[in-house]
Design a protein around this motif. Structure first.
Motif, PDB file in Angstrom:
ATOM      1  N   ALA A  66       0.829  -1.205   0.000  1.00  0.00           N
ATOM      2  CA  ALA A  66       0.000   0.000   0.000  1.00  0.00           C
ATOM      3  C   ALA A  66       0.867   1.260   0.000  1.00  0.00           C
ATOM      4  O   ALA A  66       0.541   2.245  -0.658  1.00  0.00           O
ATOM      5  CB  ALA A  66      -0.930  -0.007   1.217  1.00  0.00           C
ATOM      6  N   ALA A  67       1.980   1.225   0.735  1.00  0.00           N
ATOM      7  CA  ALA A  67       2.888   2.378   0.746  1.00  0.00           C
ATOM      8  C   ALA A  67       3.508   2.601  -0.627  1.00  0.00           C
ATOM      9  O   ALA A  67       3.716   3.750  -1.046  1.00  0.00           O
ATOM     10  CB  ALA A  67       3.980   2.175   1.794  1.00  0.00           C
ATOM     11  N   LEU A  68       3.812   1.519  -1.335  1.00  0.00           N
ATOM     12  CA  LEU A  68       4.329   1.652  -2.702  1.00  0.00           C
ATOM     13  C   LEU A  68       3.288   2.296  -3.620  1.00  0.00           C
ATOM     14  O   LEU A  68       3.638   3.074  -4.518  1.00  0.00           O
ATOM     15  CB  LEU A  68       4.740   0.279  -3.239  1.00  0.00           C
ATOM     16  N   ALA A  69       2.023   1.976  -3.393  1.00  0.00           N
ATOM     17  CA  ALA A  69       0.964   2.608  -4.174  1.00  0.00           C
ATOM     18  C   ALA A  69       0.876   4.099  -3.861  1.00  0.00           C
ATOM     19  O   ALA A  69       0.618   4.918  -4.747  1.00  0.00           O
ATOM     20  CB  ALA A  69      -0.378   1.930  -3.891  1.00  0.00           C
ATOM     21  N   VAL A  70       1.109   4.450  -2.594  1.00  0.00           N
ATOM     22  CA  VAL A  70       1.154   5.867  -2.222  1.00  0.00           C
ATOM     23  C   VAL A  70       2.251   6.581  -3.011  1.00  0.00           C
ATOM     24  O   VAL A  70       2.055   7.674  -3.547  1.00  0.00           O
ATOM     25  CB  VAL A  70       1.387   6.010  -0.708  1.00  0.00           C
ATOM     26  N   VAL A  71       3.417   5.941  -3.090  1.00  0.00           N
ATOM     27  CA  VAL A  71       4.526   6.524  -3.845  1.00  0.00           C
ATOM     28  C   VAL A  71       4.168   6.656  -5.327  1.00  0.00           C
ATOM     29  O   VAL A  71       4.497   7.659  -5.969  1.00  0.00           O
ATOM     30  CB  VAL A  71       5.793   5.654  -3.674  1.00  0.00           C
ATOM     31  N   ARG A  72       3.493   5.645  -5.865  1.00  0.00           N
ATOM     32  CA  ARG A  72       3.131   5.675  -7.291  1.00  0.00           C
ATOM     33  C   ARG A  72       2.228   6.867  -7.594  1.00  0.00           C
ATOM     34  O   ARG A  72       2.416   7.564  -8.599  1.00  0.00           O
ATOM     35  CB  ARG A  72       2.442   4.362  -7.665  1.00  0.00           C
ATOM     36  N   HIS A  73       1.256   7.118  -6.731  1.00  0.00           N
ATOM     37  CA  HIS A  73       0.356   8.247  -6.968  1.00  0.00           C
ATOM     38  C   HIS A  73       1.043   9.575  -6.669  1.00  0.00           C
ATOM     39  O   HIS A  73       0.755  10.581  -7.324  1.00  0.00           O
ATOM     40  CB  HIS A  73      -0.906   8.083  -6.125  1.00  0.00           C
ATOM     41  N   ALA A  74       1.966   9.579  -5.707  1.00  0.00           N
ATOM     42  CA  ALA A  74       2.746  10.798  -5.468  1.00  0.00           C
ATOM     43  C   ALA A  74       3.640  11.110  -6.662  1.00  0.00           C
ATOM     44  O   ALA A  74       3.834  12.277  -7.022  1.00  0.00           O
ATOM     45  CB  ALA A  74       3.582  10.643  -4.196  1.00  0.00           C
ATOM     46  N   ALA A  78       3.684  14.389  -8.860  1.00  0.00           N
ATOM     47  CA  ALA A  78       4.926  15.116  -9.135  1.00  0.00           C
ATOM     48  C   ALA A  78       5.072  15.390 -10.621  1.00  0.00           C
ATOM     49  O   ALA A  78       5.517  16.468 -11.029  1.00  0.00           O
ATOM     50  CB  ALA A  78       6.121  14.313  -8.629  1.00  0.00           C
ATOM     51  N   GLU A  79       4.714  14.411 -11.451  1.00  0.00           N
ATOM     52  CA  GLU A  79       4.816  14.570 -12.903  1.00  0.00           C
ATOM     53  C   GLU A  79       3.882  15.670 -13.390  1.00  0.00           C
ATOM     54  O   GLU A  79       4.228  16.452 -14.271  1.00  0.00           O
ATOM     55  CB  GLU A  79       4.473  13.245 -13.581  1.00  0.00           C
ATOM     56  N   ARG A  80       2.689  15.734 -12.798  1.00  0.00           N
ATOM     57  CA  ARG A  80       1.706  16.722 -13.239  1.00  0.00           C
ATOM     58  C   ARG A  80       1.999  18.113 -12.668  1.00  0.00           C
ATOM     59  O   ARG A  80       1.879  19.126 -13.364  1.00  0.00           O
ATOM     60  CB  ARG A  80       0.312  16.297 -12.778  1.00  0.00           C
ATOM     61  N   MET A  81       2.369  18.168 -11.370  1.00  0.00           N
ATOM     62  CA  MET A  81       2.511  19.443 -10.685  1.00  0.00           C
ATOM     63  C   MET A  81       3.918  20.011 -10.796  1.00  0.00           C
ATOM     64  O   MET A  81       4.118  21.199 -10.591  1.00  0.00           O
ATOM     65  CB  MET A  81       2.139  19.275  -9.205  1.00  0.00           C
ATOM     66  N   GLY A  82       4.905  19.147 -11.115  1.00  0.00           N
ATOM     67  CA  GLY A  82       6.285  19.599 -11.182  1.00  0.00           C
ATOM     68  C   GLY A  82       6.934  19.639  -9.813  1.00  0.00           C
ATOM     69  O   GLY A  82       6.271  19.583  -8.778  1.00  0.00           O
ATOM     70  N   GLU A  83       8.253  19.717  -9.830  1.00  0.00           N
ATOM     71  CA  GLU A  83       8.991  19.802  -8.575  1.00  0.00           C
ATOM     72  C   GLU A  83       8.911  21.229  -8.030  1.00  0.00           C
ATOM     73  O   GLU A  83       8.825  22.183  -8.799  1.00  0.00           O
ATOM     74  CB  GLU A  83      10.448  19.388  -8.790  1.00  0.00           C
ATOM     75  N   PRO A  84       8.936  21.422  -6.703  1.00  0.00           N
ATOM     76  CA  PRO A  84       9.122  20.374  -5.691  1.00  0.00           C
ATOM     77  C   PRO A  84       7.838  19.862  -5.073  1.00  0.00           C
ATOM     78  O   PRO A  84       7.873  19.141  -4.089  1.00  0.00           O
ATOM     79  CB  PRO A  84       9.949  21.113  -4.634  1.00  0.00           C
ATOM     80  N   GLY A 232      -2.770   9.674 -17.576  1.00  0.00           N
ATOM     81  CA  GLY A 232      -3.881  10.310 -18.262  1.00  0.00           C
ATOM     82  C   GLY A 232      -5.123  10.426 -17.405  1.00  0.00           C
ATOM     83  O   GLY A 232      -6.116  11.015 -17.834  1.00  0.00           O
ATOM     84  N   GLN A 233      -5.104   9.868 -16.186  1.00  0.00           N
ATOM     85  CA  GLN A 233      -6.243   9.964 -15.280  1.00  0.00           C
ATOM     86  C   GLN A 233      -6.294  11.355 -14.650  1.00  0.00           C
ATOM     87  O   GLN A 233      -5.277  12.030 -14.535  1.00  0.00           O
ATOM     88  CB  GLN A 233      -6.146   8.897 -14.191  1.00  0.00           C
ATOM     89  N   PRO A 234      -7.490  11.791 -14.215  1.00  0.00           N
ATOM     90  CA  PRO A 234      -7.614  13.120 -13.596  1.00  0.00           C
ATOM     91  C   PRO A 234      -6.726  13.238 -12.353  1.00  0.00           C
ATOM     92  O   PRO A 234      -6.513  12.262 -11.625  1.00  0.00           O
ATOM     93  CB  PRO A 234      -9.100  13.201 -13.231  1.00  0.00           C
ATOM     94  N   LEU A 235      -6.241  14.438 -12.107  1.00  0.00           N
ATOM     95  CA  LEU A 235      -5.365  14.681 -10.966  1.00  0.00           C
ATOM     96  C   LEU A 235      -6.072  14.381  -9.653  1.00  0.00           C
ATOM     97  O   LEU A 235      -5.475  13.824  -8.722  1.00  0.00           O
ATOM     98  CB  LEU A 235      -4.893  16.137 -10.995  1.00  0.00           C
ATOM     99  N   ILE A 236      -7.346  14.724  -9.569  1.00  0.00           N
ATOM    100  CA  ILE A 236      -8.094  14.503  -8.335  1.00  0.00           C
ATOM    101  C   ILE A 236      -8.224  13.018  -8.030  1.00  0.00           C
ATOM    102  O   ILE A 236      -8.290  12.615  -6.862  1.00  0.00           O
ATOM    103  CB  ILE A 236      -9.497  15.169  -8.443  1.00  0.00           C
ATOM    104  N   LEU A 237      -8.243  12.183  -9.057  1.00  0.00           N
ATOM    105  CA  LEU A 237      -8.348  10.739  -8.841  1.00  0.00           C
ATOM    106  C   LEU A 237      -7.091  10.210  -8.151  1.00  0.00           C
ATOM    107  O   LEU A 237      -7.186   9.385  -7.230  1.00  0.00           O
ATOM    108  CB  LEU A 237      -8.569  10.026 -10.177  1.00  0.00           C
ATOM    109  N   HIS A 238      -5.924  10.674  -8.585  1.00  0.00           N
ATOM    110  CA  HIS A 238      -4.674  10.227  -7.951  1.00  0.00           C
ATOM    111  C   HIS A 238      -4.600  10.716  -6.506  1.00  0.00           C
ATOM    112  O   HIS A 238      -4.127   9.975  -5.633  1.00  0.00           O
ATOM    113  CB  HIS A 238      -3.482  10.736  -8.751  1.00  0.00           C
ATOM    114  N   ALA A 239      -5.063  11.932  -6.245  1.00  0.00           N
ATOM    115  CA  ALA A 239      -5.070  12.433  -4.872  1.00  0.00           C
ATOM    116  C   ALA A 239      -6.009  11.605  -3.999  1.00  0.00           C
ATOM    117  O   ALA A 239      -5.682  11.276  -2.853  1.00  0.00           O
ATOM    118  CB  ALA A 239      -5.475  13.906  -4.860  1.00  0.00           C
ATOM    119  N   ALA A 240      -7.184  11.245  -4.548  1.00  0.00           N
ATOM    120  CA  ALA A 240      -8.142  10.441  -3.786  1.00  0.00           C
ATOM    121  C   ALA A 240      -7.603   9.034  -3.518  1.00  0.00           C
ATOM    122  O   ALA A 240      -7.759   8.489  -2.413  1.00  0.00           O
ATOM    123  CB  ALA A 240      -9.467  10.366  -4.545  1.00  0.00           C
ATOM    124  N   LEU A 241      -6.962   8.438  -4.514  1.00  0.00           N
ATOM    125  CA  LEU A 241      -6.405   7.095  -4.325  1.00  0.00           C
ATOM    126  C   LEU A 241      -5.234   7.116  -3.344  1.00  0.00           C
ATOM    127  O   LEU A 241      -5.054   6.170  -2.562  1.00  0.00           O
ATOM    128  CB  LEU A 241      -5.967   6.524  -5.676  1.00  0.00           C
TER     129      LEU A 241
END
Length: 382
Positions: A66-74, A78-84, A232-241
């Motif tokens: 589950a923690a790895l999934a957290v990293v995947r969505h983070a 990061a890819e969408r929002m840019g660093e940092p 390609g999924q909505p940004l809000i979906l990754h935040a929710a997951l």
């Protein structure tokens, strides 16, 4: 022509692909429900070696997945929002997991006053030696050297060095009536200083000095490979997951504390074992993300991950755990022993040298890995 049918046919692969990617979420949710209903009954059988191993492996595996999934969505954020910003989300979520994990072990069974210290030291050794060494070694294996933003690395280390010294070294040399420990005045100063410095750092990182934490390397003959392709999924979906995966992690880590306490207190394993297990749990997801970024020639992303992780661990975990200790009455010992102090000072000094030029190579990766091997040998001998 069937435009409606075409639209449905496009959505079905997207939905099925999302379900396949998130198949670990139902597993984590079912495991959480199982321990909600039968947690006490399952923990009552820890005296059996088989039950102990099965429960520990089950919980550790599910939490880590589950923690790895957290990293995947983070990473996607990061890819969408840019660093940092993406790395900041990653480090804050992992820090939350770390605080919950340490608190869970601390409140179960007998009081272990050195747990916070052991976990912090283990996280620093795993990240600054193991993670940095592996990232630099694999990242530079096919290229002469990699580059990162020197100003960003200096900003991280400029806070890590004093905070680590005041949190883990100074308490050992501060005499109190009960021996070397951290006084109430020192605790108060350390809490406000850590939170204040980290708050100022965040304002600079996300504001006027944001370019320090992005890569401004010169063009190369071959473009760097992308660390991963956007979903390609909505940004809000990754935040929710990301939040959805955090819920079972936070709950299950409390049950993971029970087999850890049993091994330490009943089977008389080394007291530092609990800290090492917690450190491995919280550092592994970030380690995987940092190594992948380095291999893809995104060293700046790796630097942001491992230096940001250490900074958040010291700057946020220490004051939070001191506050919890004060409110709960559980004592905390932060000062390291002589051997650990030497390893910490050596690691900080080597890290400053490694990131002093803005360029890294294979040799530096080997040096950090050798320090990590030394740390593992010290654990075995202890």
């Amino acid at each position: 022509m069937d435009p409606v049918g075409t639209g449905h046919s496009r959505k079905r692969p997207e939905i099925s692909g999302l379900v396949r990617k998130e198949r670990t979420l139902p597993l984590a949710a079912l495991t959480m429900l199982a321990f909600v209903a039968y947690g006490d009954r399952l923990s009552s059988g820890l005296a059996s070696p088989l039950v102990l191993v099965v429960i520990f492996a089950w919980l550790f595996g599910v939490i880590l997945t589950a923690a790895l999934a957290v990293v995947r969505h983070a990473d996607e954020l990061a890819e969408r929002m840019g660093e940092p910003y993406g790395t900041l989300i990653l480090t804050l979520t992992i820090t939350a997991i770390e605080v919950v994990a340490i608190s869970a072990v601390m409140f179960h069974g007998d009081n272990n006053p050195t747990l916070v210290r052991d976990t912090l030291f283990a996280v620093i050794m795993i990240i600054l030696n193991g993670m940095v060494g592996l990232s630099l070694l694999l990242g530079a294996w096919r290229r002469p050297e990699q580059r990162h933003n020197l100003q960003g690395a200096n900003a991280y280390l400029g806070l890590i060095v004093p905070l680590a010294t005041l949190s883990l070294i100074l308490p050992e040399f501060e005499p109190t009536p009960s021996g070397p420990a951290i006084s109430s005045a020192h605790q108060t100063v350390l809490v406000f200083m850590s939170i204040g410095l980290y708050g100022v750092f965040l304002m600079l990182q996300t504001g006027r000095h944001r370019p320090y934490f992005t890569n401004h390397r010169a063009p190369t003959h071959a473009p760097a490979a992308r660390e991963h392709q956007p979903s390609g999924q909505p940004l809000i979906l990754h935040a929710a997951l990301l939040f959805a995966y955090m819920v079972p992690v936070v709950y299950l880590v409390d049950h993971l504390a029970r087999p850890i306490d049993y091994v330490v207190e009943t089977l008389h394993a080394p007291m530092a074992l609990g800290g090492v297990v917690m450190a491995v749990l919280v550092a592994t997801p970030e380690a995987i993300s940092a190594v992948r970024a380095a291999i893809a020639d995104h060293l700046q992303r790796s630097v942001n991950i491992f230096l940001g992780s250490v900074l958040s661990t010291i700057g946020l975990t220490v004051p939070v755990m001191l506050a919890i200790s004060h409110l709960s009455g559980h004592s905390i010992v932060l000062g390291l022993g002589r051997t650990e102090t030497i390893m910490l000072v050596l690691t900080l000094a080597v890290s400053m040298i490694t990131f002093a030029s803005g360029r890294t190579n294979v040799m530096q990766g080997f040096v950090h890995l050798m320090l990590f091997v030394t740390y593992l040998l010290l654990i075995i001998e202890g």
